[in-house]
Design an enzyme around this catalytic site. Structure first.
Site, short mmCIF file in Angstrom:
data_model
loop_
_atom_site.label_atom_id
_atom_site.label_comp_id
_atom_site.label_asym_id
_atom_site.label_seq_id
_atom_site.Cartn_x
_atom_site.Cartn_y
_atom_site.Cartn_z
N GLN A 96 46.59 36.86 47.94
CA GLN A 96 46.48 36.85 46.54
C GLN A 96 45.60 38.36 46.24
O GLN A 96 45.78 39.11 45.20
CB GLN A 96 45.13 36.00 45.79
CG GLN A 96 46.21 34.55 45.98
CD GLN A 96 45.54 33.26 45.51
OE1 GLN A 96 44.16 32.97 45.73
NE2 GLN A 96 45.60 32.41 44.73
N GLY B 231 38.25 38.08 42.63
CA GLY B 231 38.43 37.11 43.70
C GLY B 231 39.80 36.69 44.19
O GLY B 231 40.58 36.86 43.48
N ALA B 232 39.61 35.65 44.96
CA ALA B 232 40.70 35.47 46.04
C ALA B 232 40.82 34.40 46.89
O ALA B 232 39.51 34.64 47.04
CB ALA B 232 41.90 36.79 46.27
N THR C 127 33.46 37.82 46.02
CA THR C 127 33.48 36.20 47.33
C THR C 127 32.21 35.09 46.41
O THR C 127 32.05 34.84 48.14
CB THR C 127 32.31 36.82 48.48
OG1 THR C 127 31.39 37.50 48.06
CG2 THR C 127 33.79 38.32 48.85
N LYS D 25 49.24 30.30 35.46
CA LYS D 25 49.46 29.26 36.68
C LYS D 25 48.95 28.41 35.61
O LYS D 25 49.21 27.29 35.88
CB LYS D 25 49.01 29.39 37.67
CG LYS D 25 47.28 29.75 38.26
CD LYS D 25 47.46 30.06 39.69
CE LYS D 25 45.99 30.22 39.56
NZ LYS D 25 45.60 30.75 41.22
N ASP E 71 31.58 42.17 46.58
CA ASP E 71 30.28 41.85 46.25
C ASP E 71 30.69 40.11 46.04
O ASP E 71 30.88 39.44 46.35
CB ASP E 71 30.72 41.67 44.66
CG ASP E 71 29.92 41.31 43.63
OD1 ASP E 71 29.35 41.96 43.21
OD2 ASP E 71 29.74 40.58 42.94
N TYR F 171 32.72 41.16 36.17
CA TYR F 171 33.02 40.25 36.97
C TYR F 171 34.30 39.14 35.61
O TYR F 171 34.28 39.20 34.41
CB TYR F 171 31.97 39.10 37.14
CG TYR F 171 31.25 38.89 36.56
CD1 TYR F 171 31.57 36.91 36.44
CD2 TYR F 171 29.96 39.21 36.18
CE1 TYR F 171 30.28 36.54 35.12
CE2 TYR F 171 28.96 38.01 35.67
CZ TYR F 171 29.87 36.91 34.39
OH TYR F 171 28.79 36.15 33.97
N ARG G 196 35.10 25.98 36.80
CA ARG G 196 35.86 25.74 35.33
C ARG G 196 36.49 24.99 34.82
O ARG G 196 37.03 25.19 33.67
CB ARG G 196 37.04 26.65 36.42
CG ARG G 196 36.89 28.13 36.90
CD ARG G 196 38.84 28.31 37.13
NE ARG G 196 38.75 27.70 38.66
CZ ARG G 196 40.03 27.74 39.52
NH1 ARG G 196 41.01 28.74 39.59
NH2 ARG G 196 40.02 27.40 40.62
N TYR H 35 25.35 32.74 46.24
CA TYR H 35 26.96 31.76 46.68
C TYR H 35 26.47 31.07 47.79
O TYR H 35 27.07 32.12 49.18
CB TYR H 35 27.76 33.16 46.54
CG TYR H 35 27.78 34.24 45.52
CD1 TYR H 35 27.45 33.69 43.89
CD2 TYR H 35 28.82 35.20 45.31
CE1 TYR H 35 27.69 34.11 42.89
CE2 TYR H 35 29.02 36.55 44.18
CZ TYR H 35 28.70 35.93 43.37
OH TYR H 35 28.32 36.43 41.84
#
Length: 319
Positions: A279, A273-274, A20, A209, A52, A198, A222, A57
Site C-alpha cells: 500500500q 496512511g498504509a 502513522t 474497497k 507524519d 490528512y 471509521r 498516536y
C-alpha cells in the site's frame, strides 16, 4: 519524488507523506508493529521521505515505531509530529517536545504542529500567544525547524500568525471532504502556507474497497466516520463508479487517482496512511501520475456528487 518547500521554511518535504496514526494502534484494529515497521520502511524506499506522527498516536508508540524504522536514515527523512490540545501551556509544550524527541530518538523535529486548537475535546483554553511563544523558543533553540497547525480554521490560523510564522496547516482534505477549499485554503495560498491533507483517501473510502453493507469493528474509528454513514456512503459509491474509467485510463488504482488529484491542488500535499508495504509503495506511485486539466476538472465534478449534498464541516467523526 520531487520534493517541495514547506511553507516559508527551509524544510523540504515529499508531496506524499507517510501517515502513522495506525502505527500507534489505539483506535485501530489488527495493527502489528512488525507490519508498521515494514510499511514505513517501504514508504521511505519508494521515495516518501516525510513521516507524519503525533504524541497522542498510541501515547507515543507511533513515534517510537517511526524511530525504530528510520533512525539509521534520519538525515534523509523529515519528521513531522504534533503536540496535543491538552499540552498547550508553555511548560507543557516543552515537556511534550522533549518526550517526542526522546521517542523519535532525534535532537530535532522538522515540523512541530499544534494537533488541535486549545479547548478541543474539553481541553483547557490556552491563549495562542502563549503556545506560539514557546514554539518560537523551541525553534530558536534548534529543537524544531518549522511550526505548523492542524485542524485550525482560517480565523485561528490568522490569529496564530500574529505571533510567529506558520509554515503548514494540516486539515482533513480529500475529494470527498473539501471544507478547507472555502475556509483556510485561500489564506494559505496568499501567505505561502503548505497544506498537508490528512485522510486524503477519506479513510479508505476512496480506495473503492468498502462496498455497500460494509460494517467496521466498533473499536475501529471509521465506524464513526460521517462519510461512511447512510446517504453519504451511497453517494460515494456513485462517485467511485464514475472515477473508475479515469483510473483505468491511467492504469492506476482509485486510491492513486485520488492522491494524484489532491497533490495538484494549490499548496497541497497528501498524508497517506498504509498498513502494509504494498500500500505504501502504491501511494508513492501516485506522484508519477500526470492528469490533464480536463481530467482534474472532471474528477473535481465527480467529487461534488458527495460534497454538494453533505455538510462536510466540523469534525469528520461523530465522537
Amino acid at each position: 519524488m520531487q520534493k517541495r518547500t514547506l511553507g516559508r521554511s527551509t524544510v523540504q518535504i515529499s508531496p506524499i507523506l507517510m501517515g502513522t496514526w495506525q502505527a500507534g494502534k489505539r483506535m485501530w484494529v489488527g495493527i502489528e508493529d512488525a507490519d508498521s515497521i515494514k510499511t514505513i520502511r517501504a514508504a521511505y524506499e519508494a521515495g516518501i521521505t516525510t513521516i507524519d506522527t503525533a504524541e497522542v498516536y498510541g501515547n507515543g508508540h507511533s513515534e517510537q515505531i517511526v524511530a525504530e524504522t528510520l533512525s539509521d536514515v534520519r538525515d534523509h527523512v523529515e519528521y513531522a509530529t504534533k503536540v496535543f490540545s491538552n499540552h498547550l501551556k508553555y511548560q507543557q509544550v516543552i515537556e511534550a517536545c522533549e518526550r517526542s524527541l526522546k521517542n523519535l530518538k532525534t535532537d530535532y523535529i522538522d515540523l512541530y504542529q499544534i494537533h488541535w486548537p486549545a479547548g478541543s475535546f474539553n481541553s483547557e483554553i490556552v491563549p495562542i500567544e502563549e503556545t506560539m511563544s514557546v514554539l518560537n523558543h523551541l525553534k530558536q533553540q534548534g529543537k524544531i525547524r518549522a511550526i505548523g497547525v492542524s485542524n485550525f480554521s482560517r480565523e485561528q490560523i490568522v490569529e496564530a500568525s500574529q505571533y510567529g510564522t506558520i509554515d503548514s496547516l494540516q486539515p482533513p482534505y480529500s475529494l470527498f471532504w473539501r471544507n478547507v477549499e472555502t475556509d483556510a485554503m485561500p489564506y494559505c495560498i496568499e501567505n505561502n502556507i503548505s497544506i498537508l491533507a490528512y485522510s486524503p483517501l477519506a479513510q479508505g473510502l476512496l480506495t473503492g474497497k468498502f462496498g455497500p453493507g460494509h460494517k467496521f469493528d466498533p473499536e475501529d474509528n471509521r465506524a464513526k466516520n460521517r462519510l461512511f454513514q447512510r446517504e453519504n456512503f451511497e453517494r460515494a459509491q456513485q462517485a467511485l463508479d464514475q472515477l473508475r474509467p479515469i483510473a483505468e485510463n491511467h492504469n492506476c488504482s482509485l486510491a492513486q487517482l485520488a492522491l494524484a488529484w489532491l497533490i495538484v491542488q494549490p499548496q497541497t500535499n497528501a498524508i497517506a496512511g498504509a498498513r502494509y508495504p504494498e500500500q505504501a509503495k502504491d501511494n508513492a506511485k501516485a506522484a508519477e501520475i500526470k492528469l490533464s486539466v480536463a481530467e482534474i476538472a472532471q474528477i473535481d465534478n465527480i467529487g461534488r456528487i458527495v460534497t454538494d449534498h453533505f455538510d462536510n464541516t466540523g469534525i469528520m467523526w461523530d465522537w
